[in-house]
Design a protein around this motif. Structure first.
Motif, PDB file in Angstrom:
ATOM      1  N   ASP A   1       0.748  -1.188   0.050  1.00  0.00           N
ATOM      2  CA  ASP A   1       0.000   0.144   0.077  1.00  0.00           C
ATOM      3  C   ASP A   1       0.808   1.227  -0.095  1.00  0.00           C
ATOM      4  O   ASP A   1       0.598   2.315  -0.734  1.00  0.00           O
ATOM      5  CB  ASP A   1      -1.128   0.076   1.182  1.00  0.00           C
TER       6      ASP A   1
ATOM      7  N   LYS B   1       2.409   2.014  -3.383  1.00  0.00           N
ATOM      8  CA  LYS B   1       1.625   2.560  -4.401  1.00  0.00           C
ATOM      9  C   LYS B   1       1.635   4.160  -4.486  1.00  0.00           C
ATOM     10  O   LYS B   1       1.417   4.554  -5.198  1.00  0.00           O
ATOM     11  CB  LYS B   1       0.346   2.066  -4.312  1.00  0.00           C
ATOM     12  N   THR B   2       1.457   4.472  -3.155  1.00  0.00           N
ATOM     13  CA  THR B   2       1.433   6.057  -2.874  1.00  0.00           C
ATOM     14  C   THR B   2       2.727   6.713  -3.294  1.00  0.00           C
ATOM     15  O   THR B   2       2.879   7.945  -3.698  1.00  0.00           O
ATOM     16  CB  THR B   2       1.225   6.179  -1.514  1.00  0.00           C
TER      17      THR B   2
END
Length: 387
Positions: free
Chosen positions: A305, A308-309
């Motif tokens: 997660d 991805k940012t």
């Protein structure tokens, strides 16, 4: 008749004039020059060396010819048993469900360059930064990354092939120098070695592994659940570290040796579940042009997660192959990894550099290669269709 002869018919011409009048025409001169050029060029070409004449440039794996057996060439067999000669009680002993032959995968002709081709000796100074703590990886001024400079080359034809592809990463390398050096010789060159930062004579061991064709990763100790009772080792990166502490520890680990294409976690259940702890680590990996792989031992993780940012690629292994360190369990785990690769195209498995793991992987890999399984280094998971 020439005009000179009309004007002065009795004038005696000089030798030069007589030769000039006998000169060949322009067409004859052109033909002569062309023929001379062809003869000279052919002579020059014939005298040039051809170092590759008669030598194979590409070696193609061709299956051995199979003997065709027909009824006319079969040796005379014993008389077949007639059905009426079999007693009724013996019929139940006849096995009709014979074990099927091992599965093989369709492959194109394989081109072999050199399975033991050594990797470029480290350090490669264009992707190396000299600091107070030692040499650290960096992105070169040309944009080249350590992830590319230290990676093992894999052709796009292999990456895009339909055969199942498996990546195996063995950690804990460098802690037992004798076993590490033996593993570098015994295991397929496509098996990736993850070196722990706590071994002795680390650079020499890394150099030997790369000389045997093995891609190398740095195994990074991260805070596990239950720390400090469960302790990966000195300078472990902590989830709640103060500003700068983890950077200092990270640089210490990264300076222990050169030649790695990326990092992989060692433990880290608490660290990797904390997004605020993971983010600075991945920013540093991206900044320095390194790969990041998670070993698949953790149920919960914030790594993907957070990545991805940051628009940063990470990979996560599907399984740990030696949770139970015995040959049968490791073989079963490898078979499951092959099923995963057959279903999804590729799979990543991790393990430890234990003697039983090294021996079992070496034996299993030979049989898997005969079935058509392709082994690749860790960096291949970030390229082509897999990337």
């Amino acid at each position: 008749m020439r005009r000179d002869e009309l004007n002065q018919p009795l004038h005696k011409r000089s030798l030069r004039q007589r030769l000039w009048e006998r000169r060949p025409s322009a067409l004859v001169c052109a033909y002569t020059l062309a023929i001379a050029g062809m003869i000279g060029g052919s002579t020059w070409v014939a005298r040039q060396p051809f170092p590759f004449a008669g030598e194979p440039i590409v070696v193609v794996a061709v299956p051995p010819p199979e003997q065709i057996k027909t009824a006319s060439i079969e040796p005379v067999a014993e008389a077949p048993v007639q059905v009426e000669d079999i007693a009724p009680q013996d019929v139940e002993d006849v096995k009709l469900d014979a074990e099927p032959p091992p599965k093989k995968y369709q492959q194109d002709a394989a081109v072999f360059i050199s399975p033991r081709m050594p990797l470029t000796k480290a350090p490669i100074f264009a992707v190396t930064e000299t600091t107070d703590v030692g040499m650290l990886p960096r992105i070169a001024s040309t944009g080249k990354k350590p992830a590319d400079a230290y990676a093992k080359t894999v052709s796009m034809g292999i990456i895009h092939s339909e055969a199942p592809k498996i990546i195996i990463i063995l950690g804990g390398m460098g802690l037992n120098e004798k076993l590490t050096n033996q593993a570098a010789k015994d295991l397929p060159a496509e098996v990736t070695f993850a070196f722990a930062p706590y071994g002795n004579n680390l650079q020499a061991q890394v150099d030997k592994a790369r000389a045997n064709g093995h891609e190398v990763l740095l195994q990074l100790p991260l805070e596990p659940v239950g720390f400090p009772a469960t302790n990966p080792g000195p300078n472990t990166l902590l989830a709640d570290a103060k500003d700068g502490e983890n950077t200092t520890s990270l640089y210490w680990h990264m300076s222990r040796f050169v030649g790695y294409a990326g990092v992989i976690n060692y433990m880290g259940g608490r660290f990797l579940s904390s997004a605020p702890a993971v983010k600075p680590l991945l920013i540093e990996m991206r900044k320095r042009g390194l790969l990041f792989i998670e070993d698949g031992s953790l149920a919960l993780s914030a790594t993907e997660d957070v990545a991805k940012t940051l628009q940063y690629q990470v990979r996560r292994a599907q399984s740990v192959i030696d949770v139970n360190a015995d040959a049968d369990s490791i073989t079963s785990a490898l078979n499951l990894l092959e099923e995963e690769a057959n279903k999804n195209g590729f799979a990543i498995g991790t393990g430890s550099g234990l003697e039983i793991t090294v021996r079992t992987v070496a034996d299993w890999a030979k049989a898997a290669a005969d079935r058509g399984v392709i082994f690749m280094p860790a960096s291949a998971a970030f390229k082509g269709r897999m990337g």
